[in-house]
Design a protein around this motif. Structure first.
Motif, PDB file in Angstrom:
ATOM      1  N   MET A   1       0.984  -2.972  -8.059  1.00  0.00           N
ATOM      2  CA  MET A   1       1.598  -3.149  -6.742  1.00  0.00           C
ATOM      3  C   MET A   1       0.547  -3.533  -5.702  1.00  0.00           C
ATOM      4  SD  MET A   1       4.398  -3.075  -4.911  1.00  0.00           S
ATOM      5  CE  MET A   1       5.550  -2.250  -6.023  1.00  0.00           C
ATOM      6  N   LEU A   2      -0.640  -2.953  -5.795  1.00  0.00           N
ATOM      7  CA  LEU A   2      -1.704  -3.221  -4.825  1.00  0.00           C
ATOM      8  C   LEU A   2      -2.194  -4.660  -4.884  1.00  0.00           C
ATOM      9  CD1 LEU A   2      -4.046  -0.084  -4.713  1.00  0.00           C
ATOM     10  CD2 LEU A   2      -2.455  -0.909  -2.980  1.00  0.00           C
ATOM     11  N   GLU A   3      -1.907  -5.346  -5.974  1.00  0.00           N
ATOM     12  CA  GLU A   3      -2.309  -6.748  -6.072  1.00  0.00           C
ATOM     13  C   GLU A   3      -1.596  -7.606  -5.033  1.00  0.00           C
ATOM     14  OE1 GLU A   3      -1.593  -7.964 -10.062  1.00  0.00           O
ATOM     15  OE2 GLU A   3      -3.040  -6.544 -10.941  1.00  0.00           O
ATOM     16  N   ASP A   4      -0.452  -7.101  -4.524  1.00  0.00           N
ATOM     17  CA  ASP A   4       0.307  -7.834  -3.505  1.00  0.00           C
ATOM     18  C   ASP A   4      -0.137  -7.491  -2.088  1.00  0.00           C
ATOM     19  OD1 ASP A   4       1.877  -9.031  -5.464  1.00  0.00           O
ATOM     20  OD2 ASP A   4       3.350  -7.397  -5.442  1.00  0.00           O
ATOM     21  N   ALA A   5      -1.073  -6.560  -1.944  1.00  0.00           N
ATOM     22  CA  ALA A   5      -1.522  -6.148  -0.611  1.00  0.00           C
ATOM     23  C   ALA A   5      -2.303  -7.266   0.062  1.00  0.00           C
ATOM     24  CB  ALA A   5      -2.377  -4.892  -0.700  1.00  0.00           C
ATOM     25  N   THR A   6      -2.157  -7.360   1.368  1.00  0.00           N
ATOM     26  CA  THR A   6      -2.855  -8.402   2.139  1.00  0.00           C
ATOM     27  C   THR A   6      -3.806  -7.798   3.162  1.00  0.00           C
ATOM     28  OG1 THR A   6      -1.030  -8.501   3.744  1.00  0.00           O
ATOM     29  CG2 THR A   6      -0.938 -10.014   1.865  1.00  0.00           C
TER      30      THR A   6
ATOM     31  N   VAL B   1       0.840  -1.197   0.000  1.00  0.00           N
ATOM     32  CA  VAL B   1       0.000   0.000   0.000  1.00  0.00           C
ATOM     33  C   VAL B   1       0.875   1.247   0.000  1.00  0.00           C
ATOM     34  CG1 VAL B   1      -1.693   1.332   1.315  1.00  0.00           C
ATOM     35  CG2 VAL B   1      -1.946  -1.153   1.097  1.00  0.00           C
ATOM     36  N   ARG B   2       1.906   1.247   0.816  1.00  0.00           N
ATOM     37  CA  ARG B   2       2.791   2.412   0.870  1.00  0.00           C
ATOM     38  C   ARG B   2       3.497   2.616  -0.476  1.00  0.00           C
ATOM     39  NH1 ARG B   2       3.909  -0.065   5.973  1.00  0.00           N
ATOM     40  NH2 ARG B   2       5.999  -0.761   5.309  1.00  0.00           N
ATOM     41  N   GLN B   3       3.974   1.534  -1.060  1.00  0.00           N
ATOM     42  CA  GLN B   3       4.626   1.645  -2.358  1.00  0.00           C
ATOM     43  C   GLN B   3       3.657   2.191  -3.403  1.00  0.00           C
ATOM     44  OE1 GLN B   3       7.518   1.350  -3.694  1.00  0.00           O
ATOM     45  NE2 GLN B   3       8.793   0.367  -2.135  1.00  0.00           N
ATOM     46  N   ALA B   4       2.438   1.665  -3.400  1.00  0.00           N
ATOM     47  CA  ALA B   4       1.454   2.095  -4.393  1.00  0.00           C
ATOM     48  C   ALA B   4       1.129   3.572  -4.229  1.00  0.00           C
ATOM     49  CB  ALA B   4       0.191   1.255  -4.272  1.00  0.00           C
ATOM     50  N   LEU B   5       0.963   4.023  -2.995  1.00  0.00           N
ATOM     51  CA  LEU B   5       0.676   5.444  -2.762  1.00  0.00           C
ATOM     52  C   LEU B   5       1.822   6.324  -3.223  1.00  0.00           C
ATOM     53  CD1 LEU B   5      -1.175   5.864   0.663  1.00  0.00           C
ATOM     54  CD2 LEU B   5      -1.940   6.579  -1.611  1.00  0.00           C
TER      55      LEU B   5
END
Length: 544
Positions: free
Chosen positions: A370-375, A309-313
């Protein structure tokens, strides 16, 4: 090693009390690294009097161990000196110590310079040095610098007439660098003991060796620096007999005082004043090389706790727009948590490592991927806290929210009073209900190792989200014990690469030093050394 929570709260909270930016017509990109300067034209003559301003207000104390904020450090830097001294180009040179030897990785032997006197004429002694360094280790003294580097000190002893030996518990190649800061500032032992509880205040004052002594201190209004005509370093004798430093904090009043000539200069000029000061006919606005970074700190709560999430933002946020508009073109998008050029060694290695990091360009599609990897639950609102009196932080968070919407995230700015906001840097309970908060942070010394370990080390003073990575911890320990500069820089690059993937903080912009000086004065450094370097000693007549 851990810096005291109180220290972090004091400096970081007040660092956030900057001036509010205003809307302008067409923002200019003034912040290119090639355009940032380290110095201003040297003075060509002396002055009887010059005036300066502290935009963050009046110092709470002039005691070096309480100097952990812009007002205190900017004044104390001209009064009290360290064993080592940071230079405008970020190199470090011996100062009150004429030399330092390191016979092994945990031992530092300082030869104290002969012929140095305190303002009262008494000689500087090895006993004064041992006493001053040891104050940071005394809980009764309450040093804001206790912890981190100081916490690694095993002993401080006089080992000769002009020799002091410091032994560390564990190797730490950054230790000597920190002696440019108040950790290494020397005060007179007898004066400190006689002053008691009044030490550092307008009654007790301090007794040091610097190029200026303390004149009148008109509480709430100004403090005067008086040239020390017996200063030991003839090459660095102050060029101005008296420098009156005012405590104007209102941004409009600061702008007016600078443009009318009521004050001669100021660091940290208001962002909203940049267009006016840039075109002012009575002086020059300088943009200096800085060690500052504006970032969003995660607390370990909510959706923001997920690195994806941080990376995506970060990828979705238009950081160039923030640099151009909110910072009036006086900042650059941050590529790393380490500010650009924030190092005094390993330049080729650090430059190459920085080039390998992710681009600062907006990448919406990459952010979505990137958000596809969020859990975590991505429907959660991400709250970012800022001091409500500083509206420009709301503007920054709004731009982050714009990027968040593009990738399906909801970001909400939450303003709290500045007094309450300060607790975010010292009290876990204050952070408990929030996902993230803003910081206008800076490096104490130009060493990426020192800065990064404070953010990601398991006991780092700015590790606010419990970050703990065994690979990073091992690299930190190895780097702390590595004497070769380029080899150490390579290890730090490895740390940086991992950290910029895990991203405990989202770096937003690297801001430049904003310095304005009236045309009649010149000479002070333009780089971010004015917290630890005697900048006022270089201030003099421009000849205009």
């Amino acid at each position: 090693m851990k810096k005291s929570a109180l220290a972090s709260a004091v400096v970081l909270a007040l660092a956030l009390t900057g001036c509010v930016a205003t809307d302008t017509d067409t923002p200019q990109d003034r912040s290119g690294s090639d355009e940032l300067v380290f110095t201003t034209p040297p003075a060509v003559g002396e002055l009887d009097l010059a005036t300066w301003n502290l935009p963050f207000g009046e110092p709470a104390s002039l005691d070096p161990i309480k100097a952990f904020n812009y007002p205190e450090n900017t004044v104390v830097a001209n009064l009290c000196e360290g064993l080592m001294q940071l230079q405008p180009d970020y190199t470090i040179k011996p100062n009150l110590a004429e030399s330092v030897e390191t016979p092994d990785s945990t031992t530092y032997i300082y030869t104290i310079r002969d012929g140095v006197e305190f303002w009262n004429g008494d000689p500087l002694t090895a006993e004064d040095v041992v006493y001053s360094l040891s104050r940071h280790m005394d809980p009764e003294e309450g040093s804001y610098w206790a912890g981190d580097v100081v916490g690694n000190i095993a002993s401080i002893e006089k080992t000769g007439d002009r020799e002091v030996t410091v032994k560390l518990t564990e190797p730490d190649v950054t230790f000597n660098s920190y002696l440019v800061s108040p950790i290494g500032n020397i005060v007179q032992k007898s004066h400190r003991e006689a002053a008691g509880e009044d030490y550092g205040n307008p009654t007790g004052l301090v007794m040091c060796t610097g190029p200026f002594s303390i004149g009148d201190w008109n509480q709430g209004q100004s403090i005067s620096l008086m040239r020390n005509d017996n200063y030991w370093n003839g090459d660095k004798m102050a060029k101005t007999a008296q420098v009156d430093i005012n405590f104007i904090v209102d941004s409009a009043a600061i702008s007016s005082a600078l443009t009318t000539g009521a004050i001669d200069g100021s660091y940290d000029v208001p962002l909203g004043s940049v267009p006016t000061l840039e075109s002012a006919s009575n002086g020059t606005l300088y943009l200096g090389s800085s060690l500052q970074v504006m970032a969003i700190i995660g607390t370990g709560n909510g959706a923001f706790a997920d690195p994806a999430v941080r990376q995506a933002l970060m990828m979705a946020t238009d950081r160039q727009a923030i640099a151009d508009t909110v910072y009036e073109g006086t900042a650059q998008p941050s590529k790393s948590l380490v500010p650009n050029n924030g190092w005094s060694y390993g330049d080729d290695v650090f430059t190459s490592g920085r080039d390998d990091l992710r681009s600062t360009d907006v990448d919406i599609e990459g952010a979505k991927k990137m958000l596809e990897d969020a859990t975590v639950d991505l429907d959660q609102t991400i709250s970012i806290v800022y001091p409500a009196e500083r509206g420009y932080y709301a503007d920054i968070i709004s731009e982050i929210a714009n990027g968040g919407r593009e990738i399906g995230l909801t970001v909400e700015p939450v303003g709290v009073p500045s007094a309450q906001f300060g607790a975010f840097f010292s009290d876990p309970e204050a952070r408990a209900g929030s996902d993230a908060f803003v910081t206008a942070n800076y490096m104490d010394v130009p060493d990426p190792l020192a800065f990064l370990r404070g953010i990601v080390g398991p006991e780092g003073s700015q590790n606010f989200n419990g970050y703990d990575n065994s690979e990073v911890n091992a690299l930190i320990s190895e780097a702390e014990a590595t004497a070769d500069d380029d080899e150490r820089a390579g290890l730090v690059n490895e740390i940086q690469t991992i950290v910029m993937e895990d991203l405990p903080w989202i770096p937003i912009v690297d801001s430049a030093v904003r310095l304005f000086m009236n045309e009649r004065v010149t000479g002070v450094p333009a780089s971010f050394v004015y917290l630890y370097y005697p900048w006022a000693a270089d201030l003099g007549a421009s000849g205009n």
